[in-house]
Design a protein around this motif. Structure first.
Motif, PDB file in Angstrom:
ATOM      1  N   ARG A  93     102.152 -25.514 -19.500  1.00 36.93           N
ATOM      2  CA  ARG A  93     102.886 -25.001 -20.665  1.00 36.93           C
ATOM      3  C   ARG A  93     103.292 -26.144 -21.598  1.00 36.93           C
ATOM      4  O   ARG A  93     103.149 -26.041 -22.821  1.00 36.93           O
ATOM      5  CB  ARG A  93     104.133 -24.225 -20.196  1.00 36.93           C
ATOM      6  N   VAL A  96     100.165 -27.313 -23.460  1.00 35.59           N
ATOM      7  CA  VAL A  96      99.762 -26.364 -24.508  1.00 35.59           C
ATOM      8  C   VAL A  96     100.716 -26.470 -25.699  1.00 35.59           C
ATOM      9  O   VAL A  96     100.282 -26.402 -26.848  1.00 35.59           O
ATOM     10  CB  VAL A  96      99.700 -24.928 -23.946  1.00 35.59           C
ATOM     11  N   LYS A  97     101.990 -26.690 -25.434  1.00 30.15           N
ATOM     12  CA  LYS A  97     102.953 -26.888 -26.532  1.00 30.15           C
ATOM     13  C   LYS A  97     102.618 -28.136 -27.343  1.00 30.15           C
ATOM     14  O   LYS A  97     102.900 -28.194 -28.534  1.00 30.15           O
ATOM     15  CB  LYS A  97     104.377 -27.022 -25.985  1.00 30.15           C
ATOM     16  N   LEU A 100      98.366 -27.296 -28.860  1.00 33.19           N
ATOM     17  CA  LEU A 100      98.104 -26.149 -29.736  1.00 33.19           C
ATOM     18  C   LEU A 100      98.573 -26.348 -31.173  1.00 33.19           C
ATOM     19  O   LEU A 100      97.803 -26.071 -32.104  1.00 33.19           O
ATOM     20  CB  LEU A 100      98.713 -24.892 -29.120  1.00 33.19           C
ATOM     21  N   VAL A 141      91.230 -27.673 -26.591  1.00 34.77           N
ATOM     22  CA  VAL A 141      92.336 -27.051 -25.848  1.00 34.77           C
ATOM     23  C   VAL A 141      91.935 -26.855 -24.387  1.00 34.77           C
ATOM     24  O   VAL A 141      92.738 -27.102 -23.478  1.00 34.77           O
ATOM     25  CB  VAL A 141      92.758 -25.723 -26.510  1.00 34.77           C
ATOM     26  N   VAL A 145      93.850 -28.418 -21.162  1.00 35.10           N
ATOM     27  CA  VAL A 145      94.397 -27.608 -20.065  1.00 35.10           C
ATOM     28  C   VAL A 145      93.780 -28.027 -18.731  1.00 35.10           C
ATOM     29  O   VAL A 145      94.491 -28.176 -17.733  1.00 35.10           O
ATOM     30  CB  VAL A 145      94.179 -26.105 -20.339  1.00 35.10           C
TER      31      VAL A 145
END
Length: 167
Positions: A93, A96-97, A100, A141, A145
């Motif tokens: 998380r 991704v913050k 993204l 992305v 990840v």
């Protein structure tokens, strides 16, 4: 090629100083131009691929460093009873913050600048562009990840006492 003498006569009738030399069929004349365009396309693909690989390696390295710096924090969380799954979700998380918003800003800027460039040059954009706007950022992305997942799994498997001793 059977019309070449008539074309030469017509050109001479219009301008007597005009001499037509090396008359070719249209497809033969385009071969040189197409070869040069194909060469530039190959060079562009190679350089773009190198840039993509370098950016993906950079993403991987930065995420590796980020997770390595958090090894102590992860050890404390595991020592306090956080499950391995919860630690993995937390790290993914956070990644991704980070990734993204940068990806979204990059795509928006690319779209805007390409549209402005196309308007200024008077060219139309191809139908393949939306695919490029999705595939490149999606790969970035996905690599982020996957990189964070690999490093987070390694960090979550560290014994809490070992993590506490690390600086």
């Amino acid at each position: 090629m059977t019309l070449a003498p008539q074309v030469r006569d017509a050109a001479t009738a219009v301008d007597p100083s005009l001499r037509l030399v090396n008359v070719q069929r249209a497809n033969e004349a385009n071969n040189d131009v197409l070869w040069v365009m194909g060469l530039w396309l190959r060079i562009t693909v190679v350089l773009s691929s190198v840039a993509l690989v370098l950016s993906l390696a950079g993403i991987y390295a930065v995420l590796s460093f980020t997770v390595a710096r958090r090894t102590r924090e992860i050890g404390v969380r595991v020592a306090l009873g956080a499950s391995r799954r919860r630690v993995l979700v937390m790290i993914i998380r956070d990644v991704v913050k980070l990734v993204l918003p940068g990806t979204i800003v990059g795509v928006v800027l690319t779209i805007v600048l390409n549209r402005l460039n196309a308007e200024n040059m008077g060219i139309s954009l191809s139908n393949a562009e939306p695919i490029a706007y999705v595939v490149g950022p999606a790969i970035a992305v996905l690599v982020a990840v996957l990189a964070s997942l690999a490093h987070a799994r390694r960090a979550a498997s560290v014994q809490p006492m070992v993590a506490m001793r690390s600086i």
